[in-house]
Design a protein around this motif. Structure first.
Motif, PDB file in Angstrom:
ATOM      1  N   GLU A 253      -9.017  -7.587  -9.594  1.00 30.25           N
ATOM      2  CA  GLU A 253      -8.847  -8.514 -10.716  1.00 30.25           C
ATOM      3  C   GLU A 253      -8.509  -9.921 -10.229  1.00 30.25           C
ATOM      4  O   GLU A 253      -9.093 -10.896 -10.732  1.00 30.25           O
ATOM      5  CB  GLU A 253      -7.804  -7.981 -11.692  1.00 30.25           C
ATOM      6  CG  GLU A 253      -8.280  -6.741 -12.422  1.00 30.25           C
ATOM      7  CD  GLU A 253      -7.220  -6.135 -13.330  1.00 30.25           C
ATOM      8  OE1 GLU A 253      -6.393  -6.906 -13.872  1.00 30.25           O
ATOM      9  OE2 GLU A 253      -7.227  -4.904 -13.492  1.00 30.25           O
ATOM     10  N   PRO A 254      -7.608 -10.068  -9.236  1.00 30.59           N
ATOM     11  CA  PRO A 254      -7.353 -11.425  -8.738  1.00 30.59           C
ATOM     12  C   PRO A 254      -8.599 -12.095  -8.147  1.00 30.59           C
ATOM     13  O   PRO A 254      -8.791 -13.300  -8.291  1.00 30.59           O
ATOM     14  CB  PRO A 254      -6.268 -11.224  -7.669  1.00 30.59           C
ATOM     15  CG  PRO A 254      -5.555  -9.972  -8.091  1.00 30.59           C
ATOM     16  CD  PRO A 254      -6.648  -9.105  -8.677  1.00 30.59           C
ATOM     17  N   THR A 255      -9.456 -11.310  -7.495  1.00 27.18           N
ATOM     18  CA  THR A 255     -10.689 -11.878  -6.951  1.00 27.18           C
ATOM     19  C   THR A 255     -11.598 -12.356  -8.072  1.00 27.18           C
ATOM     20  O   THR A 255     -12.182 -13.445  -7.984  1.00 27.18           O
ATOM     21  CB  THR A 255     -11.416 -10.848  -6.053  1.00 27.18           C
ATOM     22  OG1 THR A 255     -10.576 -10.543  -4.946  1.00 27.18           O
ATOM     23  CG2 THR A 255     -12.753 -11.382  -5.556  1.00 27.18           C
ATOM     24  N   LEU A 256     -11.711 -11.574  -9.134  1.00 29.30           N
ATOM     25  CA  LEU A 256     -12.522 -12.005 -10.276  1.00 29.30           C
ATOM     26  C   LEU A 256     -11.982 -13.300 -10.871  1.00 29.30           C
ATOM     27  O   LEU A 256     -12.758 -14.210 -11.191  1.00 29.30           O
ATOM     28  CB  LEU A 256     -12.576 -10.903 -11.340  1.00 29.30           C
ATOM     29  CG  LEU A 256     -13.388  -9.672 -10.957  1.00 29.30           C
ATOM     30  CD1 LEU A 256     -13.141  -8.545 -11.951  1.00 29.30           C
ATOM     31  CD2 LEU A 256     -14.872 -10.005 -10.856  1.00 29.30           C
ATOM     32  N   ARG A 257     -10.677 -13.388 -11.009  1.00 33.50           N
ATOM     33  CA  ARG A 257     -10.074 -14.620 -11.537  1.00 33.50           C
ATOM     34  C   ARG A 257     -10.339 -15.793 -10.603  1.00 33.50           C
ATOM     35  O   ARG A 257     -10.651 -16.899 -11.043  1.00 33.50           O
ATOM     36  CB  ARG A 257      -8.570 -14.432 -11.738  1.00 33.50           C
ATOM     37  CG  ARG A 257      -8.223 -13.516 -12.883  1.00 33.50           C
ATOM     38  CD  ARG A 257      -6.695 -13.467 -13.087  1.00 33.50           C
ATOM     39  NE  ARG A 257      -6.357 -12.348 -13.932  1.00 33.50           N
ATOM     40  CZ  ARG A 257      -5.908 -11.176 -13.498  1.00 33.50           C
ATOM     41  NH1 ARG A 257      -5.716 -10.962 -12.215  1.00 33.50           N
ATOM     42  NH2 ARG A 257      -5.639 -10.208 -14.350  1.00 33.50           N
ATOM     43  N   TYR A 258     -10.231 -15.549  -9.295  1.00 30.23           N
ATOM     44  CA  TYR A 258     -10.480 -16.591  -8.295  1.00 30.23           C
ATOM     45  C   TYR A 258     -11.937 -17.054  -8.367  1.00 30.23           C
ATOM     46  O   TYR A 258     -12.206 -18.259  -8.384  1.00 30.23           O
ATOM     47  CB  TYR A 258     -10.132 -16.071  -6.900  1.00 30.23           C
ATOM     48  CG  TYR A 258     -10.547 -16.986  -5.788  1.00 30.23           C
ATOM     49  CD1 TYR A 258      -9.893 -18.211  -5.593  1.00 30.23           C
ATOM     50  CD2 TYR A 258     -11.581 -16.642  -4.926  1.00 30.23           C
ATOM     51  CE1 TYR A 258     -10.276 -19.061  -4.568  1.00 30.23           C
ATOM     52  CE2 TYR A 258     -11.959 -17.488  -3.897  1.00 30.23           C
ATOM     53  CZ  TYR A 258     -11.311 -18.695  -3.722  1.00 30.23           C
ATOM     54  OH  TYR A 258     -11.699 -19.543  -2.711  1.00 30.23           O
ATOM     55  N   TYR A 259     -12.870 -16.119  -8.412  1.00 29.06           N
ATOM     56  CA  TYR A 259     -14.287 -16.492  -8.477  1.00 29.06           C
ATOM     57  C   TYR A 259     -14.594 -17.292  -9.740  1.00 29.06           C
ATOM     58  O   TYR A 259     -15.412 -18.201  -9.722  1.00 29.06           O
ATOM     59  CB  TYR A 259     -15.180 -15.256  -8.390  1.00 29.06           C
ATOM     60  CG  TYR A 259     -15.295 -14.668  -6.996  1.00 29.06           C
ATOM     61  CD1 TYR A 259     -14.642 -15.230  -5.895  1.00 29.06           C
ATOM     62  CD2 TYR A 259     -16.055 -13.541  -6.771  1.00 29.06           C
ATOM     63  CE1 TYR A 259     -14.757 -14.690  -4.636  1.00 29.06           C
ATOM     64  CE2 TYR A 259     -16.179 -12.986  -5.500  1.00 29.06           C
ATOM     65  CZ  TYR A 259     -15.527 -13.573  -4.443  1.00 29.06           C
ATOM     66  OH  TYR A 259     -15.655 -13.030  -3.183  1.00 29.06           O
TER      67      TYR A 259
END
Length: 153
Positions: A25-31
């Motif tokens: 989820e943090p990666t999705l938010r970052y992207y």
């Protein structure tokens, strides 16, 4: 901010998108924050992210690229070229060919590491069995693999 209603079919929550893509989820938010995903729609009542089918497709494509070892800058280049359409076909070909070459080199290194581990297991198996000749051969095999793994200047 793009708003979506809960009733929109095919929209995924961030948890569902994470499961589908393999990204956290943090990666999705970052992207999303760095612009790889564009603006992700939000549920009108809760404000939670809702990944529409087109965005979900983009996320899955990025997951494939990332799992092949492509960097964020490489993924950004891919998306920029994609936006250019057919006029960027040669550049897309070059981007993917270069990534394929890099992945092939990574696979070759992984194969060498696998061989190293198997030869070490052979060495310890020979020692367990008390087979001096097999142990000597295993030492030679391990030494040869270690030579292949060691970077050449």
């Amino acid at each position: 901010m793009v708003r979506a209603t809960r009733e929109q079919s095919g929209d995924l929550t961030i948890q569902e998108m994470a499961r589908r893509s393999g990204f956290s989820e943090p990666t999705l938010r970052y992207y999303e924050r760095i612009g790889l995903l564009g603006e992700v729609a939000r549920d009108a009542s809760s404000g939670h992210r809702r990944y529409a089918p087109a965005t979900a497709e983009r996320v899955v494509a990025l997951a494939c690229l990332r799992s092949s070892g492509m960097t964020v800058s490489g993924m950004r280049r891919y998306l920029d070229l994609l936006a250019e359409g057919d006029s960027a076909a040669a550049a897309q070909r070059d981007l993917f060919a270069a990534q394929a070459d890099k992945l092939a080199a990574d696979i070759e290194q992984s194969q060498l590491r696998l061989t190293y581990l198997r030869r070490k297991a052979d060495l310890w198996d020979a020692r367990v069995r008390g087979d001096a000749a097999a142990e000597k051969q295993a030492v030679e095999d391990v030494t040869r693999v270690m030579h292949d793994i060691t970077p050449k200047d």
